[in-house]
Design a protein around this motif. Structure first.
Motif, PDB file in Angstrom:
ATOM      1  N   TYR A  40      -1.640  -7.834  -1.250  1.00 30.23           N
ATOM      2  CA  TYR A  40      -0.481  -7.354  -2.006  1.00 30.23           C
ATOM      3  C   TYR A  40      -0.708  -5.998  -2.682  1.00 30.23           C
ATOM      4  N   GLU A  52       2.098  -3.167  -2.386  1.00 28.99           N
ATOM      5  CA  GLU A  52       3.335  -3.584  -3.039  1.00 28.99           C
ATOM      6  C   GLU A  52       3.189  -3.557  -4.553  1.00 28.99           C
ATOM      7  N   GLN A 111       5.105  -1.255  -7.452  1.00 32.99           N
ATOM      8  CA  GLN A 111       5.804  -1.916  -8.540  1.00 32.99           C
ATOM      9  C   GLN A 111       5.264  -1.488  -9.901  1.00 32.99           C
TER      10      GLN A 111
END
Length: 94
Positions: A81, A84, A88
């Motif tokens: 992750y 991502e 974010q």
């Protein structure tokens, strides 16, 4: 615990320890090369904790399977992750 099992525990613990140190160093180096500071530092914190715990385990020469299992899970999740979460976090702190 058998000798072979103990040997695997030591080897895997050292791999996680050195990988954690490497990851933190690479994140700090990326920051100095112009990457986003806050997201990189936040993503490096769990690895820093694992490096500290691994250093203590290495110094005491006592290893535990919980460190290996938690390290493998952490490395897998963060690496999967990472992009991502990086975006974010950057958007959140921007």
């Amino acid at each position: 615990m058998s000798k072979v099992s103990q040997r695997y525990l030591v080897i895997i613990s050292k791999i996680i320890f050195f990988y954690s140190i490497f990851y933190v160093v690479m994140k700090v180096a990326a920051i100095f090369q112009g990457a986003w500071a806050i997201p990189n530092l936040i993503l490096a914190v769990p690895y820093l904790i694992f490096a500290i715990v691994g250093g203590i385990l290495l110094k005491r020469n006592s290893y535990h399977w919980a460190y290996v299992i938690a390290g493998a899970i952490l490395i897998s999740i963060v690496r999967y992750y990472e992009q991502e979460w990086m975006l974010q976090l950057h958007n959140y702190f921007q």
